[in-house]
Structures are given as structure tokens and as C-alpha cells.
Design an enzyme around this catalytic site. Sequence first.
Site, PDB file in Angstrom:
ATOM      1  N   CYS A  92     -13.384  17.532  -0.696  1.00 42.69           N
ATOM      2  CA  CYS A  92     -12.127  17.696  -1.441  1.00 42.69           C
ATOM      3  C   CYS A  92     -11.650  16.292  -1.745  1.00 42.69           C
ATOM      4  CB  CYS A  92     -11.074  18.453  -0.644  1.00 42.69           C
ATOM      5  SG  CYS A  92      -9.501  18.495  -1.528  1.00 42.69           S
ATOM      6  N   CYS A  95      -7.566  15.983  -1.311  1.00 46.48           N
ATOM      7  CA  CYS A  95      -6.909  16.056   0.008  1.00 46.48           C
ATOM      8  C   CYS A  95      -7.896  16.570   1.037  1.00 46.48           C
ATOM      9  CB  CYS A  95      -5.637  16.871  -0.059  1.00 46.48           C
ATOM     10  SG  CYS A  95      -5.760  18.407  -0.999  1.00 46.48           S
ATOM     11  N   SER A  96      -7.790  17.825   1.435  1.00 44.82           N
ATOM     12  CA  SER A  96      -8.650  18.300   2.517  1.00 44.82           C
ATOM     13  C   SER A  96      -8.914  19.798   2.412  1.00 44.82           C
ATOM     14  CB  SER A  96      -7.989  17.992   3.866  1.00 44.82           C
ATOM     15  OG  SER A  96      -6.705  18.590   3.905  1.00 44.82           O
ATOM     16  N   CYS A  97      -8.933  20.329   1.179  1.00 43.40           N
ATOM     17  CA  CYS A  97      -9.157  21.759   1.004  1.00 43.40           C
ATOM     18  C   CYS A  97     -10.508  22.136   1.615  1.00 43.40           C
ATOM     19  CB  CYS A  97      -9.112  22.128  -0.475  1.00 43.40           C
ATOM     20  SG  CYS A  97      -7.497  21.759  -1.192  1.00 43.40           S
TER      21      CYS A  97
HETATM   22 FE    FE Z   1      -7.583  19.489  -0.727  1.00 39.04          FE
END
Ligand code: FE
Length: 191
Positions: A92, A95-97
Site C-alpha cells: 500500500c 498508507c497500510s491498507c
Molecule cells: Fe493504505
Amino acid sequence: MALRVKALQSLLVEKGLVDPAALDAIIDTYEHKVGPRNGARVVARAWTDAAYLARLRQDATAAIAELGYGGRQGEHMVAVENTPETHNLVVCTLCSCYPWSVLGLPPVWYKSSPYRSRAVIDPRGVMAEFGLVVPEDVEVRVWDSTAEIRYLVIPQRPAGTEGWSEDALASLVSRDSMIGVAFAGASGAGS
Ligand code: FE
């Protein structure tokens, strides 16, 4: 950090904004019920059941829900299959999906800015740092997760596992192999 979290939590509880029992239920879910073993079961089923694999290709969210996995951060799943010609890697960049329903919470490195930027610029170099060397004649595809779509890599079934039970096969499927920074294999169990 722990103290800050505690302070925030007691404030929210005091003000009646958060129910402590609800917090306990959420923590219990992510400690005991949600994690990469879920994804490993999906992969093992896909390896052993052609009809299931077909459903997974068609609608991964629904096929994953058949095994009882779903909920937050797992609503719009896409399964990407590794083949002798293609290797898939998930990141991602924003961000951190991450697909919580099948992999649990993301590892720290997945959220780090070096991984997020370099996975796109130099995927082979990043994978090599994980000890994964993808042959030059295999195409590497990088998938950028979003709040809309989460990806699950279906690693290749290791050679010599014909006739293995689904349980035994699932034990070969690591978290990292379902992100694409490892192959499925004997050393993959657990994490
Ligand atoms: Fe994300």
C-alpha cells in the site's frame, strides 16, 4: 506509548464514549480469531478444490466468506495467483491498507515508508532482501492496495505435495507468501 494508550482509553471509558467490553471483544478478535491462518486456509482450499479456485477468481470476497472470514478491511478482496510465469507482490504505497480478515494486522515493515516506496520502484530488490529471488524470466506484478481493494496473493503450490491434506498444505502457507515476499514452502509455517 502504552501509558498514552491507557490514558486515552480511561478517558474515553470515563466519558462513556467507549464500552470496555466492546474493546475486549475487538482485542480478542485480533489476538485469537483473525490472522494469517485464515488466509492459509483459503490458499489450501484453492490448491485442492478447482471449483473453489474458480469462485475465488470470480469473487474473492464471497469465496473467502464461504470459509467464515470477512468483516472490516476484508470487504473488497481480490485474489492474485502466482504462476510459473507471474509473481505478485502487494503493497500500500499510500498508507497500510491490508486484508485484515485473512492476514490479521499488518507487520511493521509493511507500513514502513521504505517498503511502501521501494516495493514499487525496485520490487525485485525488496524481495531479495526478504531472501526471495524471483527468476528473471518471471514477470513481477506489484499491486497497490487501497481502502477500496485488498489483495491476497495465492502462492504456487510447492512441488511434491500431491495428495497432502488441506491442513498439511495450509501449514506451508506463511503470511509473507500471501503478501508476495516469500514462496510457500516448508519453512513458511506459522508467521
Ligand atoms: Fe493504505
